[in-house]
Design an enzyme around this catalytic site. Structure first.
Site, PDB file in Angstrom:
ATOM      1  N   CYS A 146     -59.008  10.172 -25.747  1.00 54.76           N
ATOM      2  CA  CYS A 146     -59.477  10.815 -26.955  1.00 54.76           C
ATOM      3  C   CYS A 146     -58.717  10.114 -28.060  1.00 54.76           C
ATOM      4  O   CYS A 146     -57.724   9.440 -27.800  1.00 54.76           O
ATOM      5  CB  CYS A 146     -59.113  12.300 -26.990  1.00 54.76           C
ATOM      6  SG  CYS A 146     -60.161  13.349 -25.973  1.00 54.76           S
ATOM      7  N   GLY A 161     -63.521   7.866 -27.739  1.00 57.57           N
ATOM      8  CA  GLY A 161     -64.299   9.065 -27.461  1.00 57.57           C
ATOM      9  C   GLY A 161     -65.610   9.070 -28.189  1.00 57.57           C
ATOM     10  O   GLY A 161     -65.640   8.882 -29.404  1.00 57.57           O
ATOM     11  N   ASN A 206     -54.924  14.591 -27.530  1.00 58.00           N
ATOM     12  CA  ASN A 206     -55.267  13.545 -26.573  1.00 58.00           C
ATOM     13  C   ASN A 206     -54.337  13.700 -25.385  1.00 58.00           C
ATOM     14  O   ASN A 206     -53.125  13.573 -25.543  1.00 58.00           O
ATOM     15  CB  ASN A 206     -55.104  12.166 -27.209  1.00 58.00           C
ATOM     16  CG  ASN A 206     -55.265  11.011 -26.225  1.00 58.00           C
ATOM     17  OD1 ASN A 206     -54.726   9.936 -26.432  1.00 58.00           O
ATOM     18  ND2 ASN A 206     -56.006  11.216 -25.147  1.00 58.00           N
ATOM     19  N   GLY A 207     -54.901  13.966 -24.225  1.00 52.97           N
ATOM     20  CA  GLY A 207     -54.079  14.135 -23.036  1.00 52.97           C
ATOM     21  C   GLY A 207     -54.595  15.264 -22.189  1.00 52.97           C
ATOM     22  O   GLY A 207     -55.703  15.748 -22.400  1.00 52.97           O
ATOM     23  N   CYS A 211     -48.876   5.420 -20.013  1.00 54.24           N
ATOM     24  CA  CYS A 211     -50.062   5.074 -19.219  1.00 54.24           C
ATOM     25  C   CYS A 211     -50.313   3.576 -19.350  1.00 54.24           C
ATOM     26  O   CYS A 211     -50.622   3.092 -20.438  1.00 54.24           O
ATOM     27  CB  CYS A 211     -51.269   5.849 -19.745  1.00 54.24           C
ATOM     28  SG  CYS A 211     -52.836   5.255 -19.098  1.00 54.24           S
ATOM     29  N   TYR A 224     -57.096  -1.297 -20.423  1.00 51.14           N
ATOM     30  CA  TYR A 224     -58.502  -1.030 -20.732  1.00 51.14           C
ATOM     31  C   TYR A 224     -58.778  -0.178 -21.971  1.00 51.14           C
ATOM     32  O   TYR A 224     -59.632  -0.515 -22.788  1.00 51.14           O
ATOM     33  CB  TYR A 224     -59.191  -0.378 -19.520  1.00 51.14           C
ATOM     34  CG  TYR A 224     -60.586   0.096 -19.824  1.00 51.14           C
ATOM     35  CD1 TYR A 224     -61.649  -0.810 -19.879  1.00 51.14           C
ATOM     36  CD2 TYR A 224     -60.849   1.438 -20.093  1.00 51.14           C
ATOM     37  CE1 TYR A 224     -62.934  -0.387 -20.199  1.00 51.14           C
ATOM     38  CE2 TYR A 224     -62.143   1.857 -20.412  1.00 51.14           C
ATOM     39  CZ  TYR A 224     -63.176   0.943 -20.453  1.00 51.14           C
ATOM     40  OH  TYR A 224     -64.434   1.354 -20.771  1.00 51.14           O
ATOM     41  N   SER A 266     -64.515  -6.104 -21.881  1.00 55.59           N
ATOM     42  CA  SER A 266     -63.201  -5.681 -21.389  1.00 55.59           C
ATOM     43  C   SER A 266     -62.426  -6.783 -20.674  1.00 55.59           C
ATOM     44  O   SER A 266     -61.216  -6.717 -20.552  1.00 55.59           O
ATOM     45  CB  SER A 266     -63.353  -4.461 -20.477  1.00 55.59           C
ATOM     46  OG  SER A 266     -64.274  -4.737 -19.445  1.00 55.59           O
ATOM     47  N   ASP A 293     -62.587  -9.389 -14.773  1.00 54.35           N
ATOM     48  CA  ASP A 293     -62.728  -8.087 -15.435  1.00 54.35           C
ATOM     49  C   ASP A 293     -61.376  -7.384 -15.422  1.00 54.35           C
ATOM     50  O   ASP A 293     -60.453  -7.796 -14.725  1.00 54.35           O
ATOM     51  CB  ASP A 293     -63.789  -7.231 -14.724  1.00 54.35           C
ATOM     52  CG  ASP A 293     -64.394  -6.175 -15.655  1.00 54.35           C
ATOM     53  OD1 ASP A 293     -63.949  -6.049 -16.813  1.00 54.35           O
ATOM     54  OD2 ASP A 293     -65.323  -5.475 -15.204  1.00 54.35           O
ATOM     55  N   ASP A 294     -61.271  -6.325 -16.227  1.00 56.07           N
ATOM     56  CA  ASP A 294     -59.996  -5.624 -16.306  1.00 56.07           C
ATOM     57  C   ASP A 294     -59.738  -4.752 -15.091  1.00 56.07           C
ATOM     58  O   ASP A 294     -58.611  -4.619 -14.637  1.00 56.07           O
ATOM     59  CB  ASP A 294     -59.949  -4.757 -17.576  1.00 56.07           C
ATOM     60  CG  ASP A 294     -60.997  -3.657 -17.535  1.00 56.07           C
ATOM     61  OD1 ASP A 294     -62.187  -3.981 -17.610  1.00 56.07           O
ATOM     62  OD2 ASP A 294     -60.633  -2.488 -17.388  1.00 56.07           O
ATOM     63  N   CYS A 323     -56.988  10.085 -11.882  1.00 56.07           N
ATOM     64  CA  CYS A 323     -56.088  10.322 -13.011  1.00 56.07           C
ATOM     65  C   CYS A 323     -56.116  11.801 -13.333  1.00 56.07           C
ATOM     66  O   CYS A 323     -57.164  12.334 -13.678  1.00 56.07           O
ATOM     67  CB  CYS A 323     -56.548   9.520 -14.222  1.00 56.07           C
ATOM     68  SG  CYS A 323     -55.597   9.902 -15.702  1.00 56.07           S
ATOM     69  N   CYS A 327     -46.637   5.429 -16.141  1.00 55.15           N
ATOM     70  CA  CYS A 327     -47.452   6.267 -15.256  1.00 55.15           C
ATOM     71  C   CYS A 327     -48.376   5.331 -14.513  1.00 55.15           C
ATOM     72  O   CYS A 327     -49.216   4.666 -15.110  1.00 55.15           O
ATOM     73  CB  CYS A 327     -48.268   7.302 -16.041  1.00 55.15           C
ATOM     74  SG  CYS A 327     -49.276   8.332 -14.931  1.00 55.15           S
ATOM     75  N   CYS A 361     -52.699   6.246 -10.837  1.00 55.86           N
ATOM     76  CA  CYS A 361     -54.017   5.833 -10.333  1.00 55.86           C
ATOM     77  C   CYS A 361     -53.945   4.596  -9.441  1.00 55.86           C
ATOM     78  O   CYS A 361     -54.893   4.310  -8.718  1.00 55.86           O
ATOM     79  CB  CYS A 361     -55.003   5.646 -11.483  1.00 55.86           C
ATOM     80  SG  CYS A 361     -54.542   4.341 -12.647  1.00 55.86           S
TER      81      CYS A 361
HETATM   82  P1  5GP Z   1     -66.991   0.246 -12.003  1.00 59.49           P
HETATM   83  O1  5GP Z   1     -68.277  -0.389 -12.359  1.00 59.49           O
HETATM   84  O2  5GP Z   1     -66.213  -0.461 -10.948  1.00 59.49           O
HETATM   85  O3  5GP Z   1     -67.187   1.699 -11.658  1.00 59.49           O
HETATM   86  O4  5GP Z   1     -66.094   0.264 -13.319  1.00 59.49           O
HETATM   87  C1  5GP Z   1     -65.465  -0.901 -13.755  1.00 59.49           C
HETATM   88  C2  5GP Z   1     -65.820  -1.193 -15.173  1.00 59.49           C
HETATM   89  O5  5GP Z   1     -65.665  -0.018 -15.979  1.00 59.49           O
HETATM   90  C3  5GP Z   1     -64.914  -2.233 -15.779  1.00 59.49           C
HETATM   91  O6  5GP Z   1     -65.719  -3.190 -16.442  1.00 59.49           O
HETATM   92  C4  5GP Z   1     -64.031  -1.507 -16.765  1.00 59.49           C
HETATM   93  O7  5GP Z   1     -63.939  -2.260 -17.955  1.00 59.49           O
HETATM   94  C5  5GP Z   1     -64.729  -0.205 -17.014  1.00 59.49           C
HETATM   95  N1  5GP Z   1     -63.816   0.964 -17.002  1.00 59.49           N
HETATM   96  C6  5GP Z   1     -62.600   1.105 -16.431  1.00 59.49           C
HETATM   97  N2  5GP Z   1     -62.089   2.342 -16.633  1.00 59.49           N
HETATM   98  C7  5GP Z   1     -62.997   3.001 -17.368  1.00 59.49           C
HETATM   99  C8  5GP Z   1     -63.046   4.316 -17.927  1.00 59.49           C
HETATM  100  O8  5GP Z   1     -62.147   5.132 -17.789  1.00 59.49           O
HETATM  101  N3  5GP Z   1     -64.164   4.600 -18.652  1.00 59.49           N
HETATM  102  C9  5GP Z   1     -65.182   3.708 -18.840  1.00 59.49           C
HETATM  103  N4  5GP Z   1     -66.257   4.064 -19.559  1.00 59.49           N
HETATM  104  N5  5GP Z   1     -65.164   2.477 -18.303  1.00 59.49           N
HETATM  105  C10 5GP Z   1     -64.095   2.129 -17.589  1.00 59.49           C
HETATM  106 MG    MG Z   2     -65.753  -3.423 -18.573  1.00 57.54          MG
END
Ligand code: 5GP
Ligand code: MG
Length: 475
Positions: free
Chosen positions: A5, A32, A106-107, A243, A249, A290, A354-355, A391, A442, A445
């Site tokens: 958030c 958000g 936020n939290g 975190c 991300y 990302s 990817d991240d 998480c 933290c 996850c």
């Molecule tokens: P996956 O497709 O494996 O379920 O999710 C991975 C993708 O979702 C990555 O490209 C990453 O950037 C993005 N992602 C990682 N954590 C989150 C999150 O908490 N929320 C959203 N909307 N995207 C996330």
């Molecule tokens: Mg992504």
């Protein structure tokens, strides 16, 4: 899956804060997209406008004109999985005997139940099941007996979990960061006032200067006339629980969090990914957006023969794949969102970066897409360790059984997403890039061990929980 958030709070000399709050919320929109809201106070009364939707849709000219006052707070809320409902849009506001309160959070607290029961027994009526309302009621109650600083301290001794808060108490704006600093919060200086915000990008948007991060356990009280701020270290901390995912991300790459520019951290993580598991392919490409900083750091660390190129285009009008309720819809959304650039891919060996991998939807779809576009080999590199556990500092949680890495080895995941190779980053590399020890992060996850005392889960530290109970809270 994690709690994201955005919160902001601004005090100026005599300029209306509605517009600067609105611009800050725009800067924090990535944190958000479900709802947005602003609460202001003009010295006489509190004004609020809170609605479901994106910042640009929630406020029009007349809404902003009606939010009077040179002090106020704002909030953007992340979509919760499943039903979209009105209950938890923020800031939350209450009026009580000794004034008005607005709260933006936020939290996620982990002991809301106990406090709620106790306050309910004392006659407090709750309108939502959110934890922010619990903080508001507890603080309102303490404010009947004590001054602002003591009241906040008492509330902090009762609530346990993760919180970065901006609060209005009548026209006074304050900010609080939980004793472990789980979520970010920083202070900025404007020409005619001060700002508290989740991320420094919001301060930049207002042409302000970042002063510093709010310290874990610290309360910051902005002067109503914008002339400065007072700070109180209300809880001393030996160990933080920042975190790490903020840096990987959540946060904008152009934000500075806990003294580190997020973009540079991501590039360092990309470099570390090359050191740990680099593979020479014709081309290195990011998953936009990302994966971009990671891929550029990775490609910079690689030998000259490895090209960095954009091999995937993103349709920026497609919403977040996470909001799609079913797996089928999520898969379709990935196809809508990403399209390969053939010339980068055809006949080449490629590394795609990817991240993170959460459910595995994005990576499986991507690998298939890149083969269809003519890639000869597809190697996947991920700028974070495998996400193996939920998480609890969040509300939009992917449950354990949705996480592809919860019960699979890296080789099993590679097989599932059909990549030629797959590597994640180590936890040590994360701590290194952040210039901190893993015991101050933290990492719940990625380790399944949490810096909090969560029922049914393991903890990675001595957790000293504050005693819950009005009488036992010490001052
Ligand atoms: P996956 O497709 O494996 O379920 O999710 C991975 C993708 O979702 C990555 O490209 C990453 O950037 C993005 N992602 C990682 N954590 C989150 C999150 O908490 N929320 C959203 N909307 N995207 C996330
Ligand atoms: Mg992504």
């Amino acid at each position: 899956m994690h709690e994201k958030c955005g919160v902001v709070g601004i005090s100026t000399a005599d300029r209306d804060v509605a517009r600067p709050l609105y611009y800050s919320l725009y800067a924090l929109q990535h944190r958000g997209q479900e709802s947005a809201g602003i609460v202001t106070h003009d010295g006489f009364q509190q004004y609020e406008h809170v609605e479901m939707g994106l910042v640009g849709d929630v406020f029009d000219e007349s809404d902003l004109d009606s939010l009077n006052g040179s002090n106020g707070i704002g909030h953007v809320r992340y979509p919760t999985s499943g039903s979209v409902n009105n209950c938890c849009a923020q800031p939350f506001s209450v009026s009580f005997k000794s004034g008005s309160l607005g709260l933006a959070h936020n939290g996620n607290l982990i002991n809301t139940g106990e406090i709620r029961e106790e306050l309910a027994a004392l006659g407090h009526a709750f309108t939502s099941d959110g934890d922010t309302e619990v903080i508001a009621h507890d603080l309102a109650r303490n404010l009947l007996e004590e001054d602002l600083v003591r009241a906040v301290k008492r509330t902090m001794s009762r609530i346990h979990g993760s919180y970065s808060l901006t609060i209005t108490h009548d026209e006074t704006v304050l900010g609080v960061r939980d004793p472990q600093g789980n979520r970010p919060l920083c202070i900025g200086e404007l020409d005619d006032g001060y700002v508290l915000a989740s991320e420094s990008a919001a301060i930049d948007t207002l042409d302000g200067d970042l002063v510093r991060d709010v310290r874990p356990g610290e309360l910051v009280v902005l002067h109503d006339d914008g002339s400065g701020f007072d700070t109180y270290q209300l809880v001393e901390t030996e160990q933080t629980a920042h975190c790490f995912f903020e840096h990987v991300y959540f946060a904008r790459p152009d934000s500075v969090i806990d003294d580190e520019l997020v973009y540079e951290v991501r590039r360092d993580l990309g470099g570390a990914l090359w050191e740990e598991s680099g593979i020479e392919t014709d081309v290195v490409m990011p998953v936009p957006d990302s994966g971009r900083a990671f891929a550029s750091g990775y490609a910079d660390a690689a030998p000259d023969g490895v090209d960095f190129a954009e091999g995937l285009m993103k349709n920026r009008y497609v919403g977040r794949t996470f909001i799609m309720p079913t797996q089928d819809e999520r898969e379709r959304a990935v196809r809508l969102k990403l399209n390969p650039i053939k010339s980068t891919v055809e006949g080449k060996t490629v590394t795609v970066i990817d991240d993170s991998i959460v459910r595995g939807t994005t990576s499986s779809q991507l690998v298939e897409l890149l083969y269809e576009a003519g890639a000869e080999e597809v190697h996947v590199r991920i700028g974070a360790p495998p996400i193996v556990a939920p998480c609890y500092m969040g509300i939009d949680m992917a449950s354990r059984d949705e996480l592809i890495a919860a019960d699979r080895s890296v080789e099993e995941i590679r097989d599932e997403i059909q990549a030629d190779s797959l590597s994640y980053l180590s936890i040590e590399a994360i701590a290194d890039a952040l210039g901190t020890s893993d015991s101050d992060l933290c990492l719940g996850c990625v380790t399944g061990e949490y810096p909090y005392d969560i029922e049914g889960e393991q903890t990675d530290r001595e957790v000293t929980r504050p005693a819950v109970g009005h009488s036992s809270a010490d001052d």
